[in-house]
Design a protein around this motif. Structure first.
Motif, mmCIF file in Angstrom:
data_model
loop_
_atom_site.group_PDB
_atom_site.id
_atom_site.type_symbol
_atom_site.label_atom_id
_atom_site.label_comp_id
_atom_site.label_asym_id
_atom_site.label_seq_id
_atom_site.Cartn_x
_atom_site.Cartn_y
_atom_site.Cartn_z
ATOM 1 N N GLN A 148 -3.418 -1.010 -6.898
ATOM 2 C CA GLN A 148 -3.514 -0.318 -5.618
ATOM 3 C C GLN A 148 -4.740 -0.777 -4.829
ATOM 4 O OE1 GLN A 148 -4.712 3.793 -5.752
ATOM 5 N NE2 GLN A 148 -3.237 4.365 -4.152
ATOM 6 N N ALA A 167 2.413 0.580 -3.494
ATOM 7 C CA ALA A 167 1.300 0.667 -4.444
ATOM 8 C C ALA A 167 0.906 2.122 -4.678
ATOM 9 C CB ALA A 167 0.104 -0.133 -3.926
ATOM 10 N N ASP A 168 0.897 2.922 -3.607
ATOM 11 C CA ASP A 168 0.588 4.344 -3.757
ATOM 12 C C ASP A 168 1.650 5.051 -4.604
ATOM 13 O OD1 ASP A 168 -1.610 3.927 -2.188
ATOM 14 O OD2 ASP A 168 -0.678 4.665 -0.339
#
Length: 472
Positions: free
Chosen positions: A417, A389-390
């Protein structure tokens, strides 16, 4: 009359020798010690929540941020239901004292008026049927007290487990609210930008309504999270026995770190069989019923046995004295019903114990599975989901800065995120609740090596709220 007085004095001496005082402090201290050995908690005060010392202790524990062990300590001294259970142990202690007492002797006096004068008769009578099985009765009461003590200690451990579950859920609620706040900020920025673009003619009404619906849904989710936090907080207040100004305590920022490894389930199963106090209470129940059965078989032929002493003054002034014996004849009631009942109770107690042992083993295995699955979910989020997600956010930001994607794509990446971090917190919470269940199933605290904190870093404020490339 002097012989009569000596007889009464001897009976009083025998009675006083069988007396005992009733003190419940020692029983409560023993229960507190049993709990402290399993829950790594110091023995709590034996007073009531209304005592000044207990109130001062509660105020001290609530003064700073409420840690988990402090919450447990408050519950142990302040939970009224636990106090009721401790009183139950006091009742069993009183029953033990009562089982060692003799029945009170009876004194009789009669006047017989005849032609020659008045005839007086004095009698002291003691039923000795309860004297011979007195030791057996005390042994039964002692077993029952021990069983009650085990059950009350188990109740305290159950309370500790409930406090742990509620505490972990509440801290997770607080962490989730922080993330929901970030989601609201992101969707609010997207909705405001969509409104400006719609007014400028650069966005369709459908796209504007879509962004506004995202923001409305995120606000609703945040409100639900706030409500859940309030409900969980009050659940913990009930367990801690708090009300009024005492409910203003604060919490730490995040849950404890999750360990790298978990103990072996087979070892825990064996530990539970030897450590669970409720299982020990069932075992003590089997012993108690068997003792009662033996006692009833031994005394089945005794229906009444009384010894007395009579002093009689005849009408001519002379005295006659002598012993008196009353013996019951077991012609009808020979204890058949009591013995049959106790034989069935023995079978019942043995079946309860065997079933409880099976349930204890199953509870440990079930809790171990839940803890292992939750632990795996936490590790998966930590090692795969959150880093991905990052990375999506970082790559989308690069594309946004290169004017290759629009602001909504960046906002969507940011929302994803935050949602991943929120789901990670839920898995984190589920692990600690499963761990509390596992400790309760085993019968006490488990050693847990600490890990460096690897909770998700706070999600940055959405960069799209201040677009650097215009509203495209």
């Amino acid at each position: 009359m002097s012989g009569m007085l000596r007889l009464m004095a001897a009976a009083a001496s025998l009675l006083l020798g069988a007396c005992a005082t009733v003190s419940t402090d020692r029983v409560q201290q023993d229960i507190a010690q049993q709990v402290a050995e399993r829950a790594a908690q110091p023995a709590w005060a034996t007073g009531t929540p209304e005592d000044a010392a207990v109130q001062a202790r509660v105020q001290t524990l609530l003064a700073d941020g409420l840690e988990r062990d402090e919450a447990i300590a408050v519950a142990l001294v302040n939970n009224r239901e636990l106090r009721a259970q401790l009183a139950r142990a006091g009742i069993a202690r009183a029953d033990l004292v009562q089982a060692g007492l003799l029945e009170n002797p009876s004194f009789g006096f009669s006047l017989l008026d005849g032609d020659g004068g008045v005839e007086r008769e004095y009698t002291v009578f003691q039923d000795f049927l309860g004297v011979f099985p007195r030791a057996a009765r005390r042994n039964l009461a002692r077993h029952e007290l021990e069983r009650t003590r085990l059950e009350v200690a188990q109740h305290a451990l159950t309370l500790i487990a409930e406090v742990k579950r509620s505490y972990y859920a509440l801290v997770a609620d607080r962490q989730a609210i922080e993330l929901y706040t970030q989601v609201i900020d992101a969707t609010e920025a997207a909705a405001e930008l969509a409104s400006r673009q719609y007014r400028a003619g650069n966005l369709s009404l459908r796209e504007q309504a879509l962004q506004q619906s995202f923001h409305a849904q995120s606000a609703l989710d945040a409100a639900r999270a706030e409500a859940r936090f309030g409900v969980d907080r009050e659940r913990l207040n009930r367990l801690l026995g708090l009300w009024g100004d005492d409910t203003g305590w604060t919490l730490p920022d995040r849950l404890p770190a999750v360990p790298a490894t978990l103990p072996d389930a087979a070892v825990l199963e064996r530990q539970a069989v030897s450590s669970r106090l409720d299982l020990a209470a069932e075992r003590k129940g089997v012993e108690t019923v068997n003792l009662a059965l033996d006692y009833t078989r031994q005394t089945r032929w005794l229906s009444a046995l009384g010894i007395g002493f009579t002093v009689k003054r005849d009408m001519d002034g002379s005295y006659a004295r002598g012993p008196e014996l009353v013996l019951g004849l077991p012609l009808f009631d020979r204890g058949q019903g009591r013995i049959a009942r106790l034989e069935s109770e023995v079978k019942q107690a043995e079946a309860h114990y065997a079933q409880r042992a099976i349930e204890v083993r199953a509870e440990v295995r079930e809790a171990a599975v839940r803890a292992r699955v939750a632990h795996g979910a936490v590790e998966h989020y930590r090692s795969a989901v959150l880093p991905l997600a990052d990375r999506v956010v970082d790559e989308t930001l690069k594309f946004y800065n290169g004017m290759l994607v629009g602001v909504y794509e960046l906002l969507t990446a940011k929302q994803s995120q935050v949602n991943a971090a929120r789901d990670y917190i839920a898995a984190w919470r589920d692990f600690w609740i499963a761990w509390a269940d596992l400790e309760h199933a085993v019968g006490g605290d488990l050693p847990l090596p600490e890990q460096p904190d690897s909770s998700p870093a706070p999600v940055a404020e959405p960069a799209a709220s201040e677009p650097s490339h215009g509203e495209h």
